[in-house]
Structures are given as C-alpha cells and as structure tokens.
Enzyme design. Structure first.
Site, PDB file in Angstrom:
ATOM      1  N   GLY A  29       9.051  -6.574  -5.435  1.00 49.86           N
ATOM      2  CA  GLY A  29       7.655  -6.133  -5.461  1.00 49.86           C
ATOM      3  C   GLY A  29       6.756  -7.103  -4.736  1.00 49.86           C
ATOM      4  O   GLY A  29       7.233  -7.994  -4.039  1.00 49.86           O
ATOM      5  N   ASN A  30       5.457  -6.934  -4.876  1.00 50.63           N
ATOM      6  CA  ASN A  30       4.500  -7.849  -4.254  1.00 50.63           C
ATOM      7  C   ASN A  30       3.262  -7.975  -5.142  1.00 50.63           C
ATOM      8  O   ASN A  30       3.174  -7.343  -6.197  1.00 50.63           O
ATOM      9  CB  ASN A  30       4.158  -7.381  -2.833  1.00 50.63           C
ATOM     10  CG  ASN A  30       3.515  -6.017  -2.832  1.00 50.63           C
ATOM     11  OD1 ASN A  30       2.424  -5.837  -3.353  1.00 50.63           O
ATOM     12  ND2 ASN A  30       4.209  -5.028  -2.268  1.00 50.63           N
ATOM     13  N   ARG A  31       2.317  -8.795  -4.707  1.00 50.68           N
ATOM     14  CA  ARG A  31       1.192  -9.175  -5.568  1.00 50.68           C
ATOM     15  C   ARG A  31       0.040  -8.180  -5.584  1.00 50.68           C
ATOM     16  O   ARG A  31      -0.996  -8.449  -6.187  1.00 50.68           O
ATOM     17  CB  ARG A  31       0.616 -10.515  -5.095  1.00 50.68           C
ATOM     18  CG  ARG A  31       1.550 -11.669  -5.267  1.00 50.68           C
ATOM     19  CD  ARG A  31       0.850 -12.942  -4.796  1.00 50.68           C
ATOM     20  NE  ARG A  31       1.791 -14.035  -4.711  1.00 50.68           N
ATOM     21  CZ  ARG A  31       2.161 -14.773  -5.755  1.00 50.68           C
ATOM     22  NH1 ARG A  31       1.662 -14.524  -6.948  1.00 50.68           N
ATOM     23  NH2 ARG A  31       3.029 -15.741  -5.593  1.00 50.68           N
ATOM     24  N   SER A  32       0.152  -7.073  -4.902  1.00 50.73           N
ATOM     25  CA  SER A  32      -0.984  -6.154  -4.849  1.00 50.73           C
ATOM     26  C   SER A  32      -1.344  -5.654  -6.255  1.00 50.73           C
ATOM     27  O   SER A  32      -0.485  -5.184  -6.992  1.00 50.73           O
ATOM     28  CB  SER A  32      -0.629  -4.972  -3.955  1.00 50.73           C
ATOM     29  OG  SER A  32      -1.665  -4.020  -4.024  1.00 50.73           O
TER      30      SER A  32
END
Ligand code: CTP
Length: 228
Positions: A31-34
């Site tokens: 995943g990512n930090r968005s």
C-alpha cells in the site's frame, strides 16, 4: 439554488480516493500513505456546488448520504469501477494514489516468517493511460494528480501529455507539511499550455474549491450527456 450557487448542478463527478491495496497473502498488502483527505474534500466541495458525486475509494468516505460510495481495494478493481461509472459523467478526478506494482501471485495462505522472502512484482493497470484515446472518456474533463519528490514540474507535464489529461495537479510530497496525510495542501495545476494556477498552502477544503473552479471553467456550457 441557482446556477451561481450550484455551478455543478446536473453534472456528475467521479473522484477516486486513497491508495490502492495490492494483496500479498490473505492478511498483507502493498500500500501507500495516501489518506484520501484531498479526494474527500473534493467530493464534499462538489456536492456543495450541486454536483452528483461518485467516490471510488479504498478508505473511509465523508459521512454524506448524497455521495455515492464505491469501495475498492486494488488498482484493477478501481479501474473497472471507474470504467463502469464513466458513461454520463462530466469529470473524472483521479486523486487516488494507485499502486504501480502488485504481487505476481497472491499466496493463498498466510506467508510464514523464518526464511528469506522474495516478492515478484508485476505492473498494475495504469487507469488513466488506459483511458487515453478510449472513446469511453470522450467529453469527460479528466484531471490527474501527480505526487512528486524530484523534477516535479517536468514530471507532471510529462504525465499530462502521456495520459492525455485536461489538467494535472502537482503535489510536492517531499514536504511533510503538505500533501499525503496532512491537513493542508499546496498545489500547482498545469494544462497543455503550462502552469494555469498555483494554490498556496491552505486547508484541503480550500484547495478543493480552487480546483473545482478550474474544472468548472472547462466544462461545456451546455451539458452534453445526461446524468445517470
Ligand atoms: N494513475 C493511474 N493508474 C496507475 C498509476 C497512477 O491512473 N497505475 C493516476 C493517478 O491516480 C494520478 C496520475 O495517474 O492521477 C499520476 O499518478 P502518479 O503516481 O503521480 O504517477 P505514475 O504514473 O504512477 O508514475 P510514477 O509513479 O512513476 O511517478
């Protein structure tokens, strides 16, 4: 509400939000930090301007029953949700941070520790690039969001060209006080002629309002396709 109060009346906006989650095994994902905050602010601002809004999201949506929420996890699910929502839409705002890679194979059972692990990754579908030149997006104002740390302006303009976007919103994610996960944002917006607007640091709600002004100015004066 008259046209001045509801400049987006009878228009449908699709907004994508959050970071996609690409599964590795039944309990883990890439995943990512968005956080989805910028997209959620745009969805709320569009509702206040009279639009109908389809929010395609991997994270929690604003608690507004007027927003149609479609929950997805992966880039592939987001791609098919965007394609299903597009007919009749006036605007697509691809705010989501779509993962660029996914696991080549998803382990059917939880991977156990204790030995070195290599993950084979393959590219995900590029949703905006896939829509470039596809008649499904004809007449839709398409806005991309570029998260950059280096050569920001040049990279944003390249994405605008390569993905056939009407506008690209550049966000410098190397600055902790703005962008991903923070309350505020500061963006530069480009079209094919170059920089069209810089919005200096302010709340994401105010940035959303500025972006919707730009988008509204690009809509045809007369609606060309009926809302759903
Ligand atoms: N995007 C997309 N599909 C992807 C990746 C990105 O539709 N697989 C969209 C994003 O939603 C965003 C725009 O493309 O509106 C630019 O995303 P960004 O992550 O900045 O660029 P990438 O094309 O992924 O390139 P890179 O990661 O190399 O910077």
């Amino acid at each position: 509400m008259d046209a001045q109060d509801a400049p987006l009346a009878d228009r449908r906006l699709i907004v994508t939000a959050g970071g996609t989650r690409e599964p590795i095994d039944p309990v883990r994902y890439l995943g990512n930090r968005s956080s989805g905050r910028m997209a959620n602010a745009i969805a709320v601002a569009a509702i206040l301007r009279g639009a109908s809004v389809t929010l395609i999201t991997t994270v929690a949506a604003p608690p507004d029953p007027r927003i149609e929420v479609i929950r997805v996890d992966t880039a592939e699910e987001m791609d098919s949700a965007v394609r299903s929502a597009l007919p009749g839409a006036a605007v697509l705002m691809m705010v989501a941070a779509v993962a660029d890679y996914r696991a080549a194979a998803i382990a059917p059972r939880k991977l156990k520790k204790g030995h070195a692990l290599r993950l084979d990754l393959v590219p995900t579908v590029d949703i905006l690039r896939g829509l470039a030149g596809d008649p499904i997006r004809d007449g839709v104002v398409v806005v991309g969001f570029a998260a950059e740390t280096d050569d920001a302006g040049a990279n944003a303009r390249r994405k605008l060209r390569e993905k056939h976007l009407d506008l690209i919103v550049l966000n410098d994610v190397s600055r902790a006080e703005i962008g991903m996960g923070s309350e505020d944002n500061e963006v530069s917006v480009f079209d094919s002629t170059g920089l069209v607007m810089h919005i200096s640091r302010r709340s994401k709600a105010l940035v959303a309002a500025g972006l919707l002004d730009l988008v509204t100015a690009r809509l045809p004066a007369v609606r060309v396709s009926p809302p759903r």
